[in-house]
Design a protein around this motif. Structure first.
Motif, mmCIF file in Angstrom:
data_model
loop_
_atom_site.group_PDB
_atom_site.id
_atom_site.type_symbol
_atom_site.label_atom_id
_atom_site.label_comp_id
_atom_site.label_asym_id
_atom_site.label_seq_id
_atom_site.Cartn_x
_atom_site.Cartn_y
_atom_site.Cartn_z
ATOM 1 N N ASP A 21 0.838 -1.185 0.000
ATOM 2 C CA ASP A 21 0.000 0.000 0.000
ATOM 3 C C ASP A 21 0.877 1.241 0.000
ATOM 4 O OD1 ASP A 21 -2.723 -0.054 -0.293
ATOM 5 O OD2 ASP A 21 -3.128 -0.481 1.816
ATOM 6 N N ALA A 54 0.392 5.108 0.320
ATOM 7 C CA ALA A 54 -0.624 6.099 0.670
ATOM 8 C C ALA A 54 -0.138 7.489 0.293
ATOM 9 C CB ALA A 54 -0.931 6.035 2.157
ATOM 10 N N ASP A 80 -1.578 11.157 0.505
ATOM 11 C CA ASP A 80 -2.662 11.928 1.080
ATOM 12 C C ASP A 80 -2.702 13.310 0.440
ATOM 13 O OD1 ASP A 80 -4.713 12.950 2.558
ATOM 14 O OD2 ASP A 80 -3.650 12.925 4.474
ATOM 15 N N ASN A 125 -7.731 11.126 -3.097
ATOM 16 C CA ASN A 125 -6.969 9.987 -2.565
ATOM 17 C C ASN A 125 -7.393 8.687 -3.242
ATOM 18 O OD1 ASN A 125 -5.649 11.704 -0.808
ATOM 19 N ND2 ASN A 125 -6.851 11.099 0.976
ATOM 20 N N ALA A 126 -8.705 8.471 -3.370
ATOM 21 C CA ALA A 126 -9.213 7.256 -4.002
ATOM 22 C C ALA A 126 -8.800 7.201 -5.472
ATOM 23 C CB ALA A 126 -10.733 7.191 -3.870
ATOM 24 N N ASP A 178 -5.039 6.518 -5.785
ATOM 25 C CA ASP A 178 -4.785 5.131 -5.407
ATOM 26 C C ASP A 178 -5.149 4.185 -6.554
ATOM 27 O OD1 ASP A 178 -3.975 3.192 -3.389
ATOM 28 O OD2 ASP A 178 -6.112 2.631 -3.286
ATOM 29 N N LEU A 228 -2.552 4.553 -9.415
ATOM 30 C CA LEU A 228 -1.265 3.919 -9.132
ATOM 31 C C LEU A 228 -1.339 2.393 -9.180
ATOM 32 C CD1 LEU A 228 0.032 6.191 -6.235
ATOM 33 C CD2 LEU A 228 0.841 6.131 -8.613
ATOM 34 N N LYS A 229 -2.364 1.832 -8.558
ATOM 35 C CA LYS A 229 -2.468 0.367 -8.506
ATOM 36 C C LYS A 229 -2.718 -0.244 -9.872
ATOM 37 C CE LYS A 229 -3.735 0.001 -3.686
ATOM 38 N NZ LYS A 229 -4.795 -0.203 -2.702
ATOM 39 N N GLY A 270 -8.458 5.447 -12.257
ATOM 40 C CA GLY A 270 -8.600 6.627 -11.406
ATOM 41 C C GLY A 270 -9.943 7.309 -11.597
#
Length: 146
Positions: A16, A18, A20, A27-28, A31, A34-35, A82
């Protein structure tokens, strides 16, 4: 009659990162970018390695091509993810509930946005919205099976 079986459990490593931004929506979205971008870049790399091994040819040109493809695929799929994660989060906040309908609506909005951004026809935008909603809903249902 001899028999054998495998008992145990497999677990995947949890990585993970993070970031922020101070905003849960962003943020969501970051995330998701990136993933999924990392997964897409890794898939592109695996494909290029396969082709290099199959041809028996590894040159600086093929490495450069692989890197460009990794960046392009990672950026594209990361952007789609995203947008989807952000849309699903936004729909959840507006509706005030967490259920499969958020995925369906978020997927449909994402499909329409990505299609419209690609200068597709009105019919294609509608079809892509339906497809996005269907894929996102199916993904939610599959996640609940496991």
């Amino acid at each position: 009659m001899p028999s054998s079986h495998f008992m145990g459990s497999l677990s995947t490593p949890k990585v993970d990162v993070a970031i922020d931004t101070g905003n849960p929506f962003l943020n969501a979205s970051v995330d998701g970018f990136l993933k999924i971008g990392t997964v897409a870049a890794t898939r592109a790399l695996a494909e290029e390695v396969y082709h290099a091994v199959d041809k028996g040819n590894l040159s600086s040109r093929s490495v450069e091509h692989a890197l460009k493809k990794m960046c392009k695929e990672g950026a594209y799929w990361g952007t789609v993810a995203g947008v989807y994660v952000g849309m699903e989060y936004g729909v959840e906040r507006v509706r005030g509930t967490s259920d499969w309908k958020n995925a369906m609506i978020g997927g449909a909005i994402t499909g329409a946005l990505i299609s419209a951004a690609s200068n597709k026809s009105k019919d294609k935008v509608v079809i892509d919205a339906i497809t996005g909603g269907a894929l996102a809903t199916a993904s939610k249902f599959i996640n609940h099976l496991t």
